[in-house]
Design an enzyme around this catalytic site. Structure first.
Site, PDB file in Angstrom:
ATOM      1  N   GLY A 179      -4.922   0.457  10.259  1.00 12.92           N
ATOM      2  CA  GLY A 179      -3.902  -0.089  11.154  1.00 12.92           C
ATOM      3  C   GLY A 179      -3.758  -1.604  11.116  1.00 12.92           C
ATOM      4  N   ASP A 193       5.587  -5.352   5.671  1.00 12.74           N
ATOM      5  CA  ASP A 193       6.056  -6.724   5.922  1.00 12.74           C
ATOM      6  C   ASP A 193       5.907  -7.663   4.728  1.00 12.74           C
ATOM      7  OD1 ASP A 193       3.342  -6.886   6.273  1.00 12.74           O
ATOM      8  OD2 ASP A 193       3.466  -8.404   7.839  1.00 12.74           O
ATOM      9  N   GLY A 194       4.852  -7.491   3.885  1.00 15.00           N
ATOM     10  CA  GLY A 194       4.710  -8.353   2.703  1.00 15.00           C
ATOM     11  C   GLY A 194       5.857  -8.138   1.731  1.00 15.00           C
ATOM     12  N   ASP A 220       0.814   1.829   9.435  1.00 15.55           N
ATOM     13  CA  ASP A 220       0.362   1.041  10.596  1.00 15.55           C
ATOM     14  C   ASP A 220       1.386   1.012  11.733  1.00 15.55           C
ATOM     15  OD1 ASP A 220      -1.700   0.433   8.846  1.00 15.55           O
ATOM     16  OD2 ASP A 220      -0.847  -1.507   8.282  1.00 15.55           O
ATOM     17  N   GLY A 268       0.838  -1.204   0.000  1.00 14.11           N
ATOM     18  CA  GLY A 268       0.000   0.000   0.000  1.00 14.11           C
ATOM     19  C   GLY A 268       0.866   1.244   0.000  1.00 14.11           C
TER      20      GLY A 268
HETATM   21  O1  F6P Z   1      -1.066  -1.410   5.639  1.00 12.42           O
HETATM   22  C1  F6P Z   1      -1.564  -0.163   5.313  1.00 12.42           C
HETATM   23  C2  F6P Z   1      -3.063  -0.202   5.164  1.00 12.42           C
HETATM   24  O2  F6P Z   1      -3.519   1.110   4.874  1.00 12.42           O
HETATM   25  C3  F6P Z   1      -3.810  -0.776   6.348  1.00 12.42           C
HETATM   26  O3  F6P Z   1      -3.925   0.116   7.422  1.00 12.42           O
HETATM   27  C4  F6P Z   1      -5.122  -1.161   5.713  1.00 12.42           C
HETATM   28  O4  F6P Z   1      -5.711  -2.218   6.431  1.00 12.42           O
HETATM   29  C5  F6P Z   1      -4.696  -1.626   4.350  1.00 12.42           C
HETATM   30  O5  F6P Z   1      -3.434  -1.042   4.092  1.00 12.42           O
HETATM   31  C6  F6P Z   1      -5.662  -1.234   3.258  1.00 12.42           C
HETATM   32  O6  F6P Z   1      -5.223  -1.791   2.066  1.00 12.42           O
HETATM   33  P1  F6P Z   1      -5.771  -1.407   0.631  1.00 12.42           P
HETATM   34  O7  F6P Z   1      -5.016  -0.201   0.180  1.00 12.42           O
HETATM   35  O8  F6P Z   1      -5.503  -2.601  -0.189  1.00 12.42           O
HETATM   36  O9  F6P Z   1      -7.228  -1.088   0.787  1.00 12.42           O
END
Ligand code: F6P
Length: 365
Positions: A186, A119-120, A143, A15
């Site tokens: 988060g 982490d991914g 997060d 993200g």
């Molecule tokens: O890890 C960052 C984050 O914004 C998290 O807080 C949230 O759960 C997730 O990514 C949302 O992911 P996406 O952008 O795929 O909706």
């Protein structure tokens, strides 16, 4: 200066997050101005590495970038090259295509790969390091849940945005005598909710680490009413859950290494509370991706710049397979082997939770 290094590559994965561009800028400037390295950036994270899709990065490309949110290299949260979807005979099958990436790095003469991610993305960075690629990680995520570092870049901007949202909810909540819920991001960590909740003067903070009892929230609302406060502000982390309840899953993202997207707890709580608090209205605001967008704040511009410089310095020290990190006020590093699998969560018995409790904030526990 490391004599063997002539060319480095960057990629941003997962993200997006405030500060990504500031890291790209800092790495590029440090590498070119101090060491004369050639710098390229792969587009769309690991997908670009697989497709050998990159752009050259020079001083003019990164000029004026420090404040800009998002990433000029684009990002992807789906492309794990160790388990990648490829088309074979008309069908999509999962394959380990990491050797293609290693070949592409060799072909372009890239000596070091700097991976900016959570982490991914950093799990794959560790796996490339295990394959012998010279990798350096930079810790990104709003997060703040990565191990080995006190703070990830992006977190500070996101709590500033969430705090401002709480400030704005206060005035409208007070005008209408409403109960206002703010759902923040988060994942499984409550750092955004906890810190914005304290700074934004929430009355109730709900965290993944402390399952809540809805009756305790009602008690708090009623006790505020007795003291003449007819509104209540609640900040709820997307990963929060009731005692004996489950987290709310908003979406499953196919092909993502971490496919579960949390969300929905704020609206569930609003419905549940409206059944229990009959004399006032309850409203929920889901802050969503606003927490990740827009300009990067001052703290994150500086932290990202320090991380960028730190990442290039790790090249010169030959500390491959490691991640630059912040301990206290010192930029240092740890092995990616230690970082992965050691995600952080809020300590329910920690100092910040205790500070919040001492100033009357309820965790509904
Ligand atoms: O890890 C960052 C984050 O914004 C998290 O807080 C949230 O759960 C997730 O990514 C949302 O992911 P996406 O952008 O795929 O909706």
């Amino acid at each position: 200066m490391s004599k063997d290094v002539k060319k480095i590559a960057l990629l941003t994965g997962g993200g997006d997050c405030p500060g990504l561009n500031a890291v790209i800028s800092s790495v590029t400037k440090t590498a070119i101005l101090n060491y004369g390295y050639e710098v390229i950036g792969y587009k769309f994270g690991y997908r670009g590495l697989y497709n050998n899709d990159f752009i050259p990065l020079d001083l003019s490309t990164v000029s004026g970038l420090i404040s800009r949110g998002g990433t000029i290299l684009y990002s992807s949260n789906k492309d794990n090259l160790f388990d990648y979807s490829v088309e074979e005979e008309g069908k999509f099958v999962k394959k380990d295509v990491s050797d293609v990436a290693v070949e592409n790095l060799k072909k372009e003469g890239v000596d070091v790969l700097i991976v900016i991610g959570g982490d991914g993305t950093l799990t794959s960075a560790r796996d490339f390091a295990r394959k012998g690629v010279n990798v350096i990680g930079v810790p990104k995520t709003i997060d703040n849940d990565l191990g080995s570092t006190d703070i990830t870049f992006g977190f500070n901007t996101s709590i500033a945005i969430a705090t401002e949202a709480l400030d704005r909810l206060h005035t409208t909540a007070e005008s209408h005598h409403r109960i206002m819920i703010l759902e923040v991001m988060g994942r499984n960590a409550g750092f955004i909710a906890l810190e914005s909740g304290i700074a934004g003067s929430a009355d109730v903070i709900l965290l993944p680490e402390i399952p809540y009892d809805i009756n305790k929230i009602v008690e708090k609302i009623e006790s505020r009413k007795k003291h003449g406060k007819l509104f209540t502000i609640i900040v709820v982390a997307e990963g929060a859950k009731p005692k004996n309840g489950e987290v709310m899953v908003a979406k499953i993202v196919k092909d993502s290494p971490d496919p579960i997207r949390l969300g929905g707890i704020g609206n569930k709580l609003a419905n549940d509370l409206e059944d229990l608090v009959k004399d006032r209205e309850v409203r929920c605001t889901v802050l969503g991706h606003i927490q990740r967008g827009g300009i990067t704040n001052t703290y994150d511009r500086i932290l990202s710049t320090r991380y960028g410089v730190g990442a290039v310095e790790l090249i010169n020290k030959g500390k491959f397979g490691s991640m630059v990190c912040l301990k206290g006020n010192e930029i240092t590093y740890d092995s990616l082997e230690n970082v992965i699998g050691n995600n952080k969560q809020v300590d329910p018995d920690g100092e910040l939770v205790s500070v919040a409790k001492k100033i009357g904030i309820s965790f509904a526990d």
